[in-house]
Write an enzyme that holds these catalytic residues in place. Structure first.
Site, PDB file in Angstrom:
ATOM      1  N   TYR A 134       5.040   4.377   2.591  1.00  0.00           N
ATOM      2  CA  TYR A 134       6.177   3.500   2.358  1.00  0.00           C
ATOM      3  C   TYR A 134       6.935   3.835   0.872  1.00  0.00           C
ATOM      4  O   TYR A 134       6.456   4.741   0.223  1.00  0.00           O
ATOM      5  CB  TYR A 134       5.747   1.797   2.337  1.00  0.00           C
ATOM      6  CG  TYR A 134       4.954   1.804   1.370  1.00  0.00           C
ATOM      7  CD1 TYR A 134       5.365   1.190   0.158  1.00  0.00           C
ATOM      8  CD2 TYR A 134       3.614   1.506   1.355  1.00  0.00           C
ATOM      9  CE1 TYR A 134       4.686   0.652  -0.791  1.00  0.00           C
ATOM     10  CE2 TYR A 134       2.923   1.332   0.316  1.00  0.00           C
ATOM     11  CZ  TYR A 134       3.266   1.028  -0.751  1.00  0.00           C
ATOM     12  OH  TYR A 134       2.531   0.334  -1.535  1.00  0.00           O
TER      13      TYR A 134
ATOM     14  N   THR B 117       1.462  -3.299  -7.617  1.00  0.00           N
ATOM     15  CA  THR B 117       0.099  -3.836  -7.978  1.00  0.00           C
ATOM     16  C   THR B 117      -0.789  -2.799  -8.783  1.00  0.00           C
ATOM     17  O   THR B 117      -1.711  -3.266  -9.482  1.00  0.00           O
ATOM     18  CB  THR B 117      -0.572  -4.223  -6.752  1.00  0.00           C
ATOM     19  OG1 THR B 117      -0.678  -3.091  -5.914  1.00  0.00           O
ATOM     20  CG2 THR B 117       0.222  -5.313  -5.889  1.00  0.00           C
TER      21      THR B 117
END
Length: 325
Positions: A26, A92
């Site tokens: 992605y 993250t």
């Protein structure tokens, strides 16, 4: 009274797009903040949200320039009387570093919550909307103030000092050490595990004009002094060792690092292990080494950078700062 929250967006997986509900690959940082707030508008969140796009990138590319903009925007929002809290959306991979840096440099007078996602927005089981709704719940709670910067992931609330990413995949990718988590949250509920711990109003550190170069040397079997020398450049002002076990390293590497420590380049012993304290050893004083205590290498690097930026290079004073975290 309506709770008003400022959302500062930096990109990451929470704003990522895969182009397929089941694809592995992605693109991080594809959804802009206005589009994202429109998407969350249908969740029925009990807060008024306004957003600013600080960056829209993979968090692997986060660095001092983005941190500077994020800090300035955070301070401006905290100064606004009608802003009740801040939410930072973030990738993250380096989330724990940004959260820790902000925790050390922002006042704890209003809630500041950092949130991310482990799956892109068009993936099956996208966790970003739930994490964001949880972040709104936390940032809207008056008891979130006085706890420093908080991180919300996987229905848990972590303190910035403790949080760390421990898995490459899965929605339960974050844990805390030495405190596992400081609260549990859902979009409809919030349970704190203790009272706020930040009573002081002053920040721990002033925001630095620049962050000095501090490198992380990864210890491994066979690491020698020559390899250590190659990693330390002329602009290096500090070293953090991601040591084996309790901050240990091969003797050849230790001997080389002692030389640098005695030249005035602070050396902090942290651990590449996921959990555990690195305490002082009897020879640390003679070596002029600092024990990283509960901070992992990436957080130890942030703390050492701030100390050096403030003019502190004495190992004993640096040790006291690590002991206090």
């Amino acid at each position: 009274m309506t709770t008003k929250l400022t959302v500062l967006a930096t990109g990451g997986t929470i704003a990522g797009i895969a182009g397929s509900a089941i694809a592995h690959d992605y693109r991080a940082g594809e959804i802009g903040i206005e589009d994202y707030l429109e998407r969350v508008g249908g969740l029925g969140l009990e807060a008024e949200l306004s957003g600013t796009q600080i960056a829209n990138i993979d968090s692997a590319d986060i660095g001092p320039a983005v941190w500077q903009r994020l800090y300035a925007a955070s301070m401006a929002a905290l100064a606004e009387e009608d802003c009740h809290g801040i939410i930072v959306t973030h990738g993250t991979d380096t989330l724990e570093e940004t959260a820790f840096l902000l925790d050390l440099t922002l006042p704890a007078t209003k809630p500041v919550v950092v949130v991310g996602a482990m799956r892109p927005a068009d993936a099956v089981g996208y966790d970003g909307l739930r994490n964001f709704a949880n972040a709104v719940r936390v940032a809207s709670d008056a008891q979130a103030a006085g706890r420093g910067v908080l991180v919300v992931m996987g229905d848990r609330v972590f303190a910035a000092r403790d949080v760390r990413k421990v898995r490459t995949r899965g929605t339960e990718a974050f844990r805390g050490f030495p405190r596992e988590s400081v609260g549990l949250v859902t979009p409809a509920s919030l349970e704190w595990f203790g009272a706020p711990w930040r009573s002081e109003t002053q920040t721990a550190f002033a925001w630095p004009e620049t962050l000095p170069e501090v490198i992380v040397v990864f210890a491994h079997a066979g690491l020698d002094g020559a390899a250590v020398r190659r990693q330390i450049g002329e602009n290096t002002r500090g070293v953090v060792v991601a040591g084996v076990g309790e901050g240990n390293m091969p003797e050849s590497a230790r001997t080389e690092l002692v030389k640098f420590a005695h030249r005035g380049i602070p050396v902090v012993r942290a651990s590449r292990a996921d959990e555990g304290l690195v305490d002082r050893e009897p020879e640390d004083s003679e070596n002029r080494f600092v024990a990283g205590r509960a901070l992992n290498p990436q957080k130890a690097r942030i703390l050492l950078q701030l100390l050096l930026a403030g003019g502190e290079s004495d190992p004993a004073a640096i040790q006291r700062a690590f002991d206090a975290r």
